[in-house]
Write an enzyme that holds these catalytic residues in place. Structure first.
Site, PDB file in Angstrom:
ATOM      1  CE  LYS A 263       0.941  -7.800   4.647  1.00  0.00           C
ATOM      2  NZ  LYS A 263       1.804  -7.079   5.619  1.00  0.00           N
TER       3      LYS A 263
ATOM      4  NE  ARG B 241       0.219 -12.597   9.242  1.00  0.00           N
ATOM      5  CZ  ARG B 241      -0.309 -11.444   8.834  1.00  0.00           C
ATOM      6  NH1 ARG B 241      -1.180 -11.409   7.871  1.00  0.00           N
ATOM      7  NH2 ARG B 241       0.045 -10.330   9.411  1.00  0.00           N
TER       8      ARG B 241
ATOM      9  NE  ARG C  42      -1.747   0.328  10.039  1.00  0.00           N
ATOM     10  CZ  ARG C  42      -1.497  -0.946   9.749  1.00  0.00           C
ATOM     11  NH1 ARG C  42      -1.452  -1.334   8.483  1.00  0.00           N
ATOM     12  NH2 ARG C  42      -1.271  -1.803  10.703  1.00  0.00           N
TER      13      ARG C  42
HETATM   14  P1  AP5 Z   1      -2.935  -7.842   8.919  1.00  0.00           P
HETATM   15  O1  AP5 Z   1      -4.107  -6.973   8.956  1.00  0.00           O
HETATM   16  O2  AP5 Z   1      -2.666  -8.654   7.725  1.00  0.00           O
HETATM   17  O3  AP5 Z   1      -1.675  -6.964   9.308  1.00  0.00           O
HETATM   18  P2  AP5 Z   1      -0.112  -7.073   8.938  1.00  0.00           P
HETATM   19  O4  AP5 Z   1       0.307  -8.184   8.066  1.00  0.00           O
HETATM   20  O5  AP5 Z   1       0.551  -6.963  10.237  1.00  0.00           O
HETATM   21  O6  AP5 Z   1       0.123  -5.917   7.981  1.00  0.00           O
HETATM   22  P3  AP5 Z   1      -0.385  -4.475   8.132  1.00  0.00           P
HETATM   23  O7  AP5 Z   1      -1.806  -4.384   7.697  1.00  0.00           O
HETATM   24  O8  AP5 Z   1      -0.056  -3.971   9.493  1.00  0.00           O
HETATM   25  O9  AP5 Z   1       0.582  -3.719   7.123  1.00  0.00           O
HETATM   26  P4  AP5 Z   1       0.475  -3.502   5.554  1.00  0.00           P
HETATM   27  O10 AP5 Z   1       1.603  -4.226   4.921  1.00  0.00           O
HETATM   28  O11 AP5 Z   1      -0.895  -3.770   5.032  1.00  0.00           O
HETATM   29  O12 AP5 Z   1       0.802  -1.959   5.486  1.00  0.00           O
HETATM   30  P5  AP5 Z   1      -0.124  -0.689   5.093  1.00  0.00           P
HETATM   31  O13 AP5 Z   1      -0.352  -0.680   3.620  1.00  0.00           O
HETATM   32  O14 AP5 Z   1      -1.282  -0.563   5.976  1.00  0.00           O
HETATM   33  O15 AP5 Z   1      -2.990  -8.866  10.156  1.00  0.00           O
HETATM   34  C1  AP5 Z   1      -3.295  -8.432  11.448  1.00  0.00           C
HETATM   35  C2  AP5 Z   1      -3.348  -9.593  12.407  1.00  0.00           C
HETATM   36  O16 AP5 Z   1      -4.380 -10.509  12.005  1.00  0.00           O
HETATM   37  C3  AP5 Z   1      -2.087 -10.460  12.483  1.00  0.00           C
HETATM   38  O17 AP5 Z   1      -1.153  -9.944  13.397  1.00  0.00           O
HETATM   39  C4  AP5 Z   1      -2.663 -11.802  12.936  1.00  0.00           C
HETATM   40  O18 AP5 Z   1      -2.931 -11.780  14.318  1.00  0.00           O
HETATM   41  C5  AP5 Z   1      -4.004 -11.854  12.215  1.00  0.00           C
HETATM   42  N1  AP5 Z   1      -3.899 -12.509  10.903  1.00  0.00           N
HETATM   43  C6  AP5 Z   1      -4.183 -11.975   9.696  1.00  0.00           C
HETATM   44  N2  AP5 Z   1      -3.970 -12.845   8.696  1.00  0.00           N
HETATM   45  C7  AP5 Z   1      -3.524 -13.979   9.285  1.00  0.00           C
HETATM   46  C8  AP5 Z   1      -3.095 -15.233   8.778  1.00  0.00           C
HETATM   47  N3  AP5 Z   1      -3.074 -15.494   7.453  1.00  0.00           N
HETATM   48  N4  AP5 Z   1      -2.685 -16.161   9.677  1.00  0.00           N
HETATM   49  C9  AP5 Z   1      -2.709 -15.936  11.002  1.00  0.00           C
HETATM   50  N5  AP5 Z   1      -3.084 -14.758  11.547  1.00  0.00           N
HETATM   51  C10 AP5 Z   1      -3.493 -13.779  10.690  1.00  0.00           C
HETATM   52  O19 AP5 Z   1       0.913   0.485   5.405  1.00  0.00           O
HETATM   53  C11 AP5 Z   1       1.362   0.738   6.739  1.00  0.00           C
HETATM   54  C12 AP5 Z   1       1.590   2.249   6.934  1.00  0.00           C
HETATM   55  O20 AP5 Z   1       2.669   2.673   6.079  1.00  0.00           O
HETATM   56  C13 AP5 Z   1       0.399   3.119   6.549  1.00  0.00           C
HETATM   57  O21 AP5 Z   1       0.313   4.190   7.430  1.00  0.00           O
HETATM   58  C14 AP5 Z   1       0.713   3.593   5.129  1.00  0.00           C
HETATM   59  O22 AP5 Z   1       0.129   4.827   4.870  1.00  0.00           O
HETATM   60  C15 AP5 Z   1       2.243   3.660   5.154  1.00  0.00           C
HETATM   61  N6  AP5 Z   1       2.875   3.327   3.873  1.00  0.00           N
HETATM   62  C16 AP5 Z   1       2.519   2.314   3.023  1.00  0.00           C
HETATM   63  N7  AP5 Z   1       3.334   2.279   1.948  1.00  0.00           N
HETATM   64  C17 AP5 Z   1       4.240   3.283   2.139  1.00  0.00           C
HETATM   65  C18 AP5 Z   1       5.365   3.744   1.368  1.00  0.00           C
HETATM   66  N8  AP5 Z   1       5.730   3.141   0.214  1.00  0.00           N
HETATM   67  N9  AP5 Z   1       6.085   4.789   1.843  1.00  0.00           N
HETATM   68  C19 AP5 Z   1       5.747   5.366   3.036  1.00  0.00           C
HETATM   69  N10 AP5 Z   1       4.682   4.986   3.798  1.00  0.00           N
HETATM   70  C20 AP5 Z   1       3.952   3.953   3.351  1.00  0.00           C
HETATM   71 MG    MG Z   2      -2.724  -4.484   5.886  1.00  0.00          MG
END
Ligand code: AP5
Ligand code: MG
Length: 215
Positions: free
Chosen positions: A14, A89, A128
């Site tokens: 995302k 969420r 990551r």
């Molecule tokens: P948040 O920060 O939103 O984390 P998340 O949803 O768990 O998602 P991530 O940021 O971990 O993943 P992403 O999809 O952004 O992936 P990324 O692009 O970084 O939330 C964190 C916490 O905050 C929650 O657990 C909760 O506690 C709280 N929170 C937040 N919002 C909330 C809400 N609305 N309600 C309640 N609580 C809330 O990519 C991941 C990795 O993969 C990177 O290393 C990247 O380089 C790699 N990558 C990305 N795309 C690809 C691809 N196509 N191929 C290969 N590798 C890739």
């Molecule tokens: Mg994220």
């Protein structure tokens, strides 16, 4: 005007796609996770409350999240639209968002649902690395920085998120499946969701998104 929501499990990409989408379409990127991490860094009351939940991979309570997200959407830069990343969420958050937008005669235009298998998510999240200054995201396997530990964009130091340990990642995926996945049905009924394969390369996925949203 474009009101977009990115939906998908932790590690779906995302944030990675959001950075590209907001640059191309000139809309603000609103990540509730980023807002909480900024508050944790600054040691605010909100940060202290949120941290308890985030470190365990649990959701921050709706009562806290909804207010923060809607306040952010109320800022002037969101008049041209927005890209929400990590909000809503829960069904309660989605209903609050819809009610807020309906009040302004608006709606969520598109929900991009990024689907990725659990094994891939685990691998992506434990590999990551994030820039502590500008937030740019890397991966030690697929998307390494030019120089290890250093951000390509701003030269800042790269770090590993506190919730990217194998144990917490597994819980975040569980929490996604039980509390956030029901949103797929919710938006299916609204008729504004588009399903995308998040396991393809990130450049390829961005090209798909541009095809969908238009040049
Ligand atoms: P948040 O920060 O939103 O984390 P998340 O949803 O768990 O998602 P991530 O940021 O971990 O993943 P992403 O999809 O952004 O992936 P990324 O692009 O970084 O939330 C964190 C916490 O905050 C929650 O657990 C909760 O506690 C709280 N929170 C937040 N919002 C909330 C809400 N609305 N309600 C309640 N609580 C809330 O990519 C991941 C990795 O993969 C990177 O290393 C990247 O380089 C790699 N990558 C990305 N795309 C690809 C691809 N196509 N191929 C290969 N590798 C890739
Ligand atoms: Mg994220």
């Amino acid at each position: 005007m474009m009101n977009l929501v990115l939906l998908g499990p932790p590690g779906a990409g995302k944030g990675t796609q959001a950075a590209r989408i907001v640059e191309k379409y000139a809309i603000p990127h609103i990540s509730t996770g980023d807002i909480f991490r900024k508050n944790i860094k600054e040691g605010t009351e909100l940060g202290k409350k949120a941290q308890e939940y985030m470190n365990k991979g649990e959701l921050v309570p709706d009562s806290l999240v909804i207010e923060i997200a809607l306040d952010r959407l109320n800022e002037d830069d969101c008049k041209v639209g927005f890209l929400l990343d990590g909000f809503p969420r829960t069904v309660e958050q989605a209903e609050a968002l819809d009610a807020y937008l309906a009040d302004k005669g608006q709606q969520v235009d598109k929900v991009l649902d990024m689907d990725v298998k659990k094994e891939i998510l685990m691998e992506r999240l434990t590999g990551r690395r994030v820039c502590k200054d500008c937030g740019a995201t890397y991966n030690v396997v697929g998307m390494p920085p030019k120089k290890e530990g250093v951000c390509d964009v701003c030269g800042g130091e790269l770090y590993q998120r506190a919730d990217d340990t194998a144990e917490t990642v597994a819980n975040r995926i569980e929490v996604y499946n039980s509390q956030t996945k029901p949103l797929i049905d919710y938006y299916e009924k609204a008729g504004n969701i588009v399903h995308m394969d998040g396991s393809i390369g990130y450049e390829e996925l961005f090209a798909e998104i541009v095809k969908l949203l238009g040049e």
